[in-house]
Design a protein around this motif. Sequence first.
Motif, short mmCIF file in Angstrom:
data_model
loop_
_atom_site.label_atom_id
_atom_site.label_comp_id
_atom_site.label_asym_id
_atom_site.label_seq_id
_atom_site.Cartn_x
_atom_site.Cartn_y
_atom_site.Cartn_z
N PHE A 62 24.86 43.95 34.57
CA PHE A 62 24.76 43.48 33.20
C PHE A 62 26.10 43.62 32.48
CE2 PHE A 62 23.42 44.79 28.74
CZ PHE A 62 23.33 43.50 28.28
N ALA A 63 26.76 44.76 32.66
CA ALA A 63 28.06 44.97 32.04
C ALA A 63 29.10 43.99 32.58
CB ALA A 63 28.52 46.41 32.27
N HIS A 64 29.03 43.69 33.87
CA HIS A 64 29.93 42.70 34.46
C HIS A 64 29.73 41.34 33.80
CE1 HIS A 64 30.97 39.67 37.65
NE2 HIS A 64 32.10 40.35 37.57
N THR A 65 28.49 40.99 33.56
CA THR A 65 28.20 39.72 32.88
C THR A 65 28.76 39.71 31.47
OG1 THR A 65 26.15 39.47 34.15
CG2 THR A 65 26.35 38.16 32.17
N LEU A 66 28.59 40.82 30.74
CA LEU A 66 29.09 40.90 29.37
C LEU A 66 30.61 40.78 29.33
CD1 LEU A 66 26.93 43.78 27.85
CD2 LEU A 66 26.74 41.33 27.37
N ILE A 67 31.30 41.45 30.25
CA ILE A 67 32.76 41.39 30.28
C ILE A 67 33.24 39.98 30.60
CG2 ILE A 67 34.80 42.21 31.52
CD1 ILE A 67 33.33 44.90 31.86
N CYS A 68 32.61 39.35 31.59
CA CYS A 68 32.97 37.96 31.94
C CYS A 68 32.71 37.02 30.77
CB CYS A 68 32.19 37.51 33.16
SG CYS A 68 32.69 38.29 34.71
N CYS A 98 42.90 27.35 33.25
CA CYS A 98 41.72 26.65 33.76
C CYS A 98 41.18 27.33 35.01
CB CYS A 98 42.05 25.19 34.04
SG CYS A 98 42.26 24.18 32.55
N ALA A 99 42.06 27.85 35.86
CA ALA A 99 41.61 28.56 37.06
C ALA A 99 40.82 29.81 36.67
CB ALA A 99 42.80 28.93 37.93
N ILE A 100 41.30 30.53 35.66
CA ILE A 100 40.58 31.72 35.18
C ILE A 100 39.22 31.33 34.61
CG2 ILE A 100 40.61 33.59 33.48
CD1 ILE A 100 43.67 33.63 33.75
N LEU A 101 39.20 30.24 33.85
CA LEU A 101 37.94 29.79 33.25
C LEU A 101 36.93 29.35 34.30
CD1 LEU A 101 39.06 27.78 30.09
CD2 LEU A 101 37.96 30.01 30.19
N ALA A 107 31.11 33.08 37.52
CA ALA A 107 30.76 34.50 37.68
C ALA A 107 29.45 34.84 36.97
CB ALA A 107 31.89 35.38 37.14
N THR A 108 29.22 34.27 35.79
CA THR A 108 28.00 34.60 35.05
C THR A 108 26.73 34.15 35.78
OG1 THR A 108 29.06 34.65 32.88
CG2 THR A 108 26.72 34.15 32.92
#
Length: 288
Positions: A62-68, A98-101, A107-108
């Motif tokens: 859940f925290a990984h999702t929030l950070i992403c 754009c690569a990061i995005l 990821a989500t």
Amino acid sequence: SMQNTSQGNFSLPPPAVGVRPLNEKALLIQALIALFLYVNVLMIFTFFRKEAFRTNTRYILFAHTLICDCAFLIITDILLLLTVARIVMPTSLCIIICAILVNLSIATPLTLTVMSMERYVSICMPLRHAEISTPQRAVHGILVIQALCSVHVVVMLLSLFVAYPLSFYSSSLVCSLVMLHAYAWQKHLSDAVLQLYFLFMSLVICFSYIKIMGVARAASGEDRKSMNKGLKTVLLHALQLILSLIQLWCPFVEAAVLRIDLKVFETIRYFDYIMFILAPRCLVPLVY
């Protein structure tokens, strides 16, 4: 705008003349993003302050999702403001952003898929849940998620290097993923990768839902209430996953509209941003 994209001929958009002030729509988005970021950051701080959360697989994911989501919202908001103001940036920097995005956008939904699998293990395999669902395996799962996200990033970068001349990387443009797809085959290649992601995640979500639903029907009393709660969580993950996946297709719809009418393109981009970028990312705190 780009011309004759199906044949691979393209022309870069002209540099912006002047800077446009923010309109009411952009200001509304700033208020919404500020609200969502406040809630998400508050929950991230809560996660790191409570040891019980840091040792729970579900809340680590859940925290990984929030950070992403926070990183994605901040970067997309910056690009939105630059687009509204028609401010150009170096193409090489735009490609990196754009690569990061692309990585964050995938990821989500992938994390949501893993969270659904965790719910499946918790409800359908309760005796093995403590053995399977550990903080170490949650970290390993996050690494796997990032590895899977990088597949689409690598495909995107390779298609750019093949498609564009060297002069393209020293130019400037209004940064958008739409502007980086001049050839029809680039879109088809990206669509194929996204379809594979969609198929994989949909199968996992459906499998988890069907298995949990079967256990919920056989349970009774307090167990049944717990099963139904897990079932609703998976359903919410499925809804969020659908919205997130639609967001992955938005750039290609916007690219088609951009060739027809610029004003319609801006309206559709605004709608897509509200419905398929902000909405899925505000559902996470509501679920939990």
